[in-house]
Scaffold this motif. Structure first.
Motif, PDB file in Angstrom:
ATOM      1  N   ASP A  39      44.155  38.248  35.160  1.00 34.19           N
ATOM      2  CA  ASP A  39      42.779  38.384  35.620  1.00 34.19           C
ATOM      3  C   ASP A  39      42.807  40.021  35.996  1.00 34.19           C
ATOM      4  N   ALA A  40      41.788  40.684  35.630  1.00 32.97           N
ATOM      5  CA  ALA A  40      41.387  41.920  36.153  1.00 32.97           C
ATOM      6  C   ALA A  40      40.967  42.000  37.663  1.00 32.97           C
ATOM      7  N   HIS A  41      40.569  40.905  38.201  1.00 34.32           N
ATOM      8  CA  HIS A  41      40.128  40.820  39.369  1.00 34.32           C
ATOM      9  C   HIS A  41      40.731  39.839  40.391  1.00 34.32           C
ATOM     10  N   ASP A  44      42.031  34.301  33.081  1.00 40.46           N
ATOM     11  CA  ASP A  44      40.564  34.885  32.863  1.00 40.46           C
ATOM     12  C   ASP A  44      40.735  35.848  31.657  1.00 40.46           C
ATOM     13  N   ASP A  84      38.942  38.245  30.786  1.00 41.59           N
ATOM     14  CA  ASP A  84      38.733  39.678  31.126  1.00 41.59           C
ATOM     15  C   ASP A  84      40.040  40.391  31.546  1.00 41.59           C
TER      16      ASP A  84
HETATM   17 CA   LIG Z   1      38.179  38.570  36.188  1.00 41.93          CA
END
Ligand SMILES: [Ca+2]
Ligand SMILES: [Ca+2]
Ligand SMILES: [Ca+2]
Ligand SMILES: [Ca+2]
Ligand SMILES: [Ca+2]
Ligand SMILES: [Ca+2]
Ligand SMILES: [Ca+2]
Ligand SMILES: [Ca+2]
Ligand SMILES: [Ca+2]
Ligand SMILES: [Ca+2]
Ligand SMILES: [Ca+2]
Ligand SMILES: [Ca+2]
Lengths: 318, 318, 318, 318, 318, 318
Positions: free
Chosen positions: A150-152, A242, A244
């Motif tokens: 995930d980027a987050h 995710d 992204d």
């Molecule tokens: Ca994300």
């Protein structure tokens, strides 16, 4: 005169007798038996903070399987004799998300309990679905470790907007379902998170690998270190992917895209290292919005992720 | 008063007196003489298994040449004095593909015979055109070796759908036009082929480099090894470039895209290593569908491939 | 009953109390004071040789800032207490470009003089705006060195079409505003330039790094060498970032795209190395046309460039 | 063996021996003779107030002619023996619009003088080109009356932005080239104009038909009344067709679209009534921006306008 | 715990217990019985002269049925108890169109013979499919009259390109399958045909209504006159609906679009007048290319055409 | 030196001193006073049954106002001295729609109570917002009559999915807020409704005009009859405009598009007839999804609806 040239609408337009398409090994659940591998669609994306059509991803990923074959030429593995049970989609309530999350959790838990050996690949949906999904895994498979690409962080508070695609891991930790020390986040990116949530993660023992870590350490070392540690502490490992985590140039079809992300080959390598471990027994693929993608590129990567996962599992069981 | 500001419609909107655009070195064939370098358009894509607008590629590649100059800044080579003869397009029959293939083969063979020194760059069209094109080369240039950049073998049987874009190399081998040992395939990809065709290739002596090989060995070593061997066994070497060898992030304008492919710089490097060998004397560029591309990105790469090919040939002849 | 749920149209749809969005640190100029960091929009793209909507980039880049946060997770830097003054846009004349360039130069010079400590990030517009912008810097900040990221020299003659996006550095050198020896061009690409202009650059002492140089030397060495030399010769260093230095796969939203360019991470690394030098005190971002981009990918990179620039400046001043 | 299947790139892909395509009657000017009908491209759209790619319209309209035949089935007229001279495009200066307007005026005037019988159809470009174009007609053909199809007056002052696509008829009236009483505007729309310019028009004797007038009176009556009056007062009548007179549903490819406009059949009827009058001897087609159109719909209407114009002229001369 | 929230992937996301969707009355053929109404997909569009993705129309039209309900509010007719048998698609050969046409003819003939009462709605495909389809109807249903909605005659010679989408009615007449006097063409358009083919039609007794006729006579009178005459001369009437009879503003998703066509309401009215006649017993819908449509607008009209057809048949049988 | 050429980012790029743009008469609420006319944004579309981005419509409609002027040329009315108060948007909860509806109702009611003379134009959002909006009007303005333009009844039961965009009028009637006899539905379409809901409407006294009625009776008669009746029974009349009442060719930017709808001029005429009645004092505009529109065509119509509404109100008060 025969009617031999009639085919069901939706069936393949062209059949090469020497080729097995990846969708051919996927069969709709008959309500009774299930294979060791399965698909479950969870078309929920109204819980996203921003506008999202991720609810269309289960259909687009399934469709993209029909663009690829079952044959892994590099390892000489052909999946054509494998069977993947498609349990179909869990129906979502139009406006009641607590109800929808309950359906997700209870349905996945029930399937995991009925079919002890099945490894489901859960097709989101936004990341909010990982909360009930991982809760179901915990209930059915014991103590769970999670590898999150995930980027987050997805560790937001739930006061500001309820349970959303920004809160699943916060909810899991707050509810005591997931121990923060059993959560490994890979691919975190600059300007895509906030300090209080990074601190929350650190304070709860979450392991955090940023994209700089991925570039400097390499995905292989990160995965191997993670598996070495996690496998001693948990009963089962779940991959939460995710999309992204990928760079926008490789996966334009996610709501929250940006530069500085992972390339698709690195992600596939990471999935392979993970899948080759026997404790890895489930995965979700989320935040893929086909309505904003270009030529289904992001769904195509998701299809390759699934197929590579299956190949590694086959290699493991040889 | 003069009419000096009138220009033919279609001519360049702006002319910088110090710049030569790449399209300016391309001149339509006058019916008589031809340069050492030439273009031939082969707008056939109805033989594709899936829907394809590759028949529009000859026009889009030619147009993209006008977006670039003749100057290779890194090697200090300017192609502006070079001449490339554009033989135009071979007209395709609307519905009779055997007729179309005959036209391709006889026209290319005739051109190769009339112009012994010309190195044609053949602009497809789908990969099905390589069958008649390579047949023509064999007839006119002797024993041919082929370097195929492709995610796919293109060794399908012809029973299931006739001669298509999936069958050219099968047809060439089956018809005895090309010795399997003189076929080198680079860039083969997982889930894009089937085991029986890989076996067919191996059984016929085809050399197969997968994308993993490309990543692990490097394109330079692969090309040099290939040239070393091939150049001793054949009279001439032909490059068959299926643009789908490229990763979807770099070349979105191909019918059969996917992740895990080559990046565009690696392809250009490979073409340069090849073009610098004197036996390499022809190339086709296929499976580029401008109708599904984004901003002609894939046609732009094709234009760069052509220009780099020409630069290496110029360096060779200095 | 209160009206607490009314918000101004245009304000954020969702606010997470633990997150600061990057746009929140940008405040419209009050006509009086300015921060050490500032934005100036220069929406001029009619001076482009080819059709360009780069005049829409100031708005799209500003908007993309709202998609990202202020937190650089890798360095642990949070920009949330920083203030960036947005001076707004300089209005362009509809049809008189000399007037527009005068407005650009005089406005930027005036701002630089009024606010000695502000480092403006100038949002073009096409590359033609760098001529008046750098002229203003020279007037206000002393002898200027320029690091230009670009696939092209932009050293065209002005006879063939007047001052355009192809001529800024030629104009600066010809007008004696910039010493060619203080101009460093990074990312030059094959078939994107012409020999006479490369010669012009060499003859005037311009330092030229092609993309091959970038691949072989690495961006770090190039930047460090450049800073070492330039910093001894000039009073201030200005970054002129033409987004088309990036490969088309990473930045599809530039008028003159092509293969063989830089990836976005390398550009961001280069900007970071530059921004960490105290003499670097201004930057323009040009040739970004949001009307032909996909999902604002190119504007997103520009937003990351700005944020990384700010982070390095904050690190410098710690 | 012959090379009979080679055709020039760009020539028709398929030829039906019983069909003449409309582009086949258009022949590039040989520098000497001209037909009674001609095309002149004027690719200028940087003088537009808003972003416009109308400079691409000459090419797109010409291309769309190849999608239609020469045969008017309803009137039984075949244009296949007609010849239309394509004078090509007038080259525009990149940045100097006064120079560009001079080129337009002098080139058109020169052509009109050299070829007394030719009726040019001028392909803009934005509406700003009508100023020099009509000036040239006045010089060469005597007192001119103008029928303007437009949602807008185009009577703006030139102080606020110079001569633009909003000012052509103001400039013509202010410069004494066109008598306001000889200007008839058809299709004016609500919320697309301002009171001061309507007043300016009324004060200068301009005849104004709004879309309500078109719906209530019918296009036939409007045109016949207009021709009856104008033909007694002027030497020649010029049609200035701003494609935005059409409703956005019919012509989405104009910069300034909106609802409440004309449908395409009404426009074609209007053009036919006009063309059937002998004093109507020229036309421009402007404000068509192919870069924002859908499937060239607006260029297709322009092609039909041209062909209907020619048919009526042929009927007139039978 | 139950699994009541699982549904098959592809099934409706939301079910309103008071609504029947139009797709719900369509059931895949069980290989045995058939309803009085049926669908047959004929995904052939490679026989098109120009690039066409009409082979995707059967799937897109079927899908659009799920966007509409079964209830005709204006007539108070609910189709929900009707059953429509979906025979599926006839598989097309990849490259052999004679074979494909044979499959079309024999399959449709066989179905018509097996199910004497079924009225098939045939979903093309390009217009070339009407040749074998009408041939099958002739074989099975006796002397056939055809009402063709089309901008074009489709009476081209077959020498120039073989049997294509431009030749079906020529082939039918030349082969003696259809008497020209039993062919009524409605909606013919200017610049979309050529004089020799109009003459061919006239010479063979074809009735031709141009769009001017449609506007002047009205669709009702045209249909009633046509039915009055045809019904006395033939055993059965077949509607051949080329979607390009519609104006481009209403049906942008056809290969050969243009202005001056029919609006969608007029077409639907025409279909209703036809369907209300008992001899009308079959229809094809062709030249609908979903790959170039906007938001499936053209497929949506096709779905409405089908539903209106069914409503009129239900009214007829009440 | 002055900084006179700086403008706030977002302000108009070009200002013609003789033109007032429609957005210039809209001013953000100062928290105190309000004009007689006002805008309220209600960006809620997650309550839609199908995927909807209608939450983006308030912003796109406001933006489109800047594309038009204040001058109604046909009636000679200039709105430039009018003031429209923009109350901004009501913030929606991310996941709790009951909360969101409460905010809508209480905020609108409060505004209506504070500003007795303001006529709000409410910018949705999906049609679900009309439930709380009309409830607020009832609370503040007395007995309400509703004129609903819509292809659909929106009288669905709430059991199957909760309160959604399919249920607002059902909810209003069931809750006793709106008397069915005071609801007039215009534009109902075939295959877009179901018999049980039509029956529900009839049983509750709802007046239903289908599109056939609109075509046969004309919009003028329908509106006048409706106003005559309603105005005697209610205190105030509210227009609920679902943009999908328009045909897909005119308004492609609605989730539920189809053929057979209203053209945009008819809608504008209908709005004018309504607005000219003094009891009409509020309107909502819903189901406009800018993310699926083409060139903001649908938002442009919405802007024209608003401006025409204002013009009629100005005429009324003259
Ligand atoms: Ca994300
Ligand atoms: Ca996430
Ligand atoms: Ca191939
Ligand atoms: Ca391939
Ligand atoms: Ca530049
Ligand atoms: Ca550049
Ligand atoms: Ca105009
Ligand atoms: Ca206009
Ligand atoms: Ca046809
Ligand atoms: Ca047709
Ligand atoms: Ca509604
Ligand atoms: Ca509706």
């Amino acid at each position: 005169m025969s009617l031999s040239h009639l085919k069901k609408s939706g069936d393949a337009v062209f059949v090469d007798s020497s080729v097995t398409k990846a969708n051919e090994i996927v069969t709709a659940w008959d309500g009774k038996d299930a294979s060791n591998f399965s698909l479950i669609g969870v078309p929920l994306s109204k819980t996203s903070i921003s506008h999202s059509g991720a609810s269309f991803a289960p259909a687009s990923i399934r469709k993209m399987l029909s663009s690829y074959s079952t044959y892994h030429i590099e390892d000489g593995i052909d999946l054509k004799t494998l069977r993947v049970t498609d349990f179909g989609d869990i129906t979502m309530h139009v406006t009641d998300f607590e109800e929808s999350r309950n359906r997700i959790k209870s349905t996945i838990a029930e399937l995991l309990n009925q079919f002890k050996d099945t490894m489901p690949i859960i097709l989101g949906g936004d990341h909010g679905i990982s909360f009930p999904s991982i809760a179901a895994f915990t209930e059915a498979r014991g103590k769970i470790g999670v590898i999150q690409f995930d980027a987050h962080h997805d560790l937001r508070n739930i006061n500001d907007g309820g349970r959303s695609n920004g809160t699943p891991f916060r909810s899991l930790i707050d509810e005591g379902i997931l121990n923060g020390e059993h959560l490994i986040q890979i691919g975190l990116r600059n300007f895509s998170n906030s300090a209080p949530y990074t601190e929350f993660g650190i304070n709860h023992g979450v392991t955090i690998y940023t994209m700089r870590d991925v570039r400097e350490l390499g995905i292989q070392k990160i995965i191997i270190d993670s598996l070495n540690r996690l496998s001693q502490e948990v009963d089962a490992i779940y991959i939460s992917l995710d999309m992204d985590v990928l760079d926008q140039a490789f996966a334009p079809g996610c709501p929250a895209i940006g530069p500085g992300g992972m390339d698709s080959q690195t992600l596939i390598d990471g999935i392979c290292y993970l899948a080759s471990h026997p404790k890895v027994c489930g995965m979700d693929i989320v935040e893929l919005d086909p309505t904003i993608d270009f030529r289904d590129m992001t769904s195509r990567i998701a299809a390759h992720v699934i197929l590579n996962f299956l190949v590694e599992k086959v290699k493991l069981n040889r």
